[in-house]
Structure formats: C-alpha cells, structure tokens
Motif scaffolding. Sequence first.
Motif, short mmCIF file in Angstrom:
data_model
loop_
_atom_site.label_atom_id
_atom_site.label_comp_id
_atom_site.label_asym_id
_atom_site.label_seq_id
_atom_site.Cartn_x
_atom_site.Cartn_y
_atom_site.Cartn_z
N GLU A 1 6.25 -0.01 -15.56
CA GLU A 1 7.41 -0.72 -16.11
C GLU A 1 8.13 -1.52 -15.02
OE1 GLU A 1 9.64 2.46 -17.83
OE2 GLU A 1 8.39 2.52 -19.63
N ARG A 2 8.26 -0.94 -13.83
CA ARG A 2 8.90 -1.67 -12.73
C ARG A 2 8.09 -2.89 -12.33
NH1 ARG A 2 9.92 3.81 -10.97
NH2 ARG A 2 8.10 3.67 -9.62
N LEU A 3 6.76 -2.74 -12.28
CA LEU A 3 5.91 -3.88 -11.94
C LEU A 3 5.99 -4.96 -13.01
CD1 LEU A 3 2.79 -2.10 -10.48
CD2 LEU A 3 4.29 -3.69 -9.27
N SER B 1 8.91 -12.98 -11.42
CA SER B 1 8.20 -13.57 -10.29
C SER B 1 6.69 -13.44 -10.50
CB SER B 1 8.59 -12.86 -9.00
OG SER B 1 7.83 -13.36 -7.91
N PRO B 2 5.95 -14.51 -10.34
CA PRO B 2 4.50 -14.45 -10.56
C PRO B 2 3.72 -13.99 -9.33
CG PRO B 2 5.10 -16.70 -10.12
CD PRO B 2 6.39 -15.89 -10.12
N THR B 3 4.38 -13.26 -8.43
CA THR B 3 3.72 -12.82 -7.21
C THR B 3 3.82 -11.31 -7.04
OG1 THR B 3 5.73 -13.10 -5.91
CG2 THR B 3 4.25 -14.99 -6.02
N SER B 4 2.94 -10.77 -6.22
CA SER B 4 2.99 -9.35 -5.89
C SER B 4 4.26 -9.06 -5.10
CB SER B 4 1.77 -8.98 -5.04
OG SER B 4 1.96 -7.74 -4.39
N PRO B 5 4.97 -7.96 -5.41
CA PRO B 5 6.17 -7.62 -4.65
C PRO B 5 5.84 -7.15 -3.24
CG PRO B 5 5.70 -5.93 -6.28
CD PRO B 5 4.72 -7.03 -6.51
N LEU C 1 0.01 -13.00 -8.80
CA LEU C 1 -0.33 -11.78 -9.54
C LEU C 1 0.16 -11.91 -10.98
CD1 LEU C 1 -1.44 -8.84 -9.33
CD2 LEU C 1 0.89 -8.13 -8.81
N ALA C 2 -0.70 -11.59 -11.90
CA ALA C 2 -0.36 -11.60 -13.33
C ALA C 2 -0.44 -10.18 -13.88
CB ALA C 2 -1.31 -12.51 -14.08
N PRO C 3 0.28 -9.87 -14.94
CA PRO C 3 0.21 -8.52 -15.52
C PRO C 3 -1.21 -8.08 -15.87
CG PRO C 3 2.04 -9.71 -16.47
CD PRO C 3 1.27 -10.70 -15.63
N ASP C 4 -2.06 -9.02 -16.28
CA ASP C 4 -3.44 -8.68 -16.62
C ASP C 4 -4.26 -8.29 -15.39
OD1 ASP C 4 -2.91 -9.15 -19.27
OD2 ASP C 4 -3.72 -11.20 -19.24
N ASP C 5 -3.76 -8.63 -14.20
CA ASP C 5 -4.46 -8.27 -12.96
C ASP C 5 -4.28 -6.79 -12.61
OD1 ASP C 5 -5.25 -10.91 -12.64
OD2 ASP C 5 -3.54 -11.39 -11.35
N LEU C 6 -3.29 -6.15 -13.21
CA LEU C 6 -3.00 -4.75 -12.88
C LEU C 6 -3.94 -3.82 -13.63
CD1 LEU C 6 0.90 -4.86 -13.16
CD2 LEU C 6 -0.49 -5.04 -11.09
N VAL C 7 -4.65 -3.00 -12.89
CA VAL C 7 -5.55 -2.02 -13.50
C VAL C 7 -5.35 -0.69 -12.77
CG1 VAL C 7 -7.30 -3.66 -14.28
CG2 VAL C 7 -7.46 -2.70 -12.00
#
Length: 64
Positions: A16-18, A25-29, A35-41
């Motif tokens: 949720e935080r990510l 922001s479209p970048t990794s924190p 980074l896009a939400p679909d990139d997170l696995v």
Amino acid sequence: MLVHEEQRREALRERERLDAWLAISPTSPITYESLAPDDLVPDRALQGSIFEFVERCYFENEDY
C-alpha cells in the motif's frame, strides 16, 4: 499461524505504501529509476525464507 498472518499484513502495508508513492511519482523511492505498479512482484523465495527464520526465532524464544 499467527506469525505468518502478521507477516502477511506487513507485506500488504508495504505494498500500500509503494502504491501510494507510485501514485505521486513514477520512480522507485530507493533508486529513483522509472517504476510502474505492474513492475512490482513479490519475491516468494525470499518471503518463504523470512517466514522460516521468524518462526524459528519465535519458537526458540517462546519459553521466555
């Protein structure tokens, strides 16, 4: 198992935080690379290792 439930809840809070970060922001924190939400696995192997470690620590110290 109670330990697994707490780990699962923490993983959901982290996701949720990510997601909240990526909404503004479209970048990794961490790396600030694109980074896009679909990139997170989820890393299932790492998650399993962490669960095993936490369980061992929890059960070894349960008598205290």
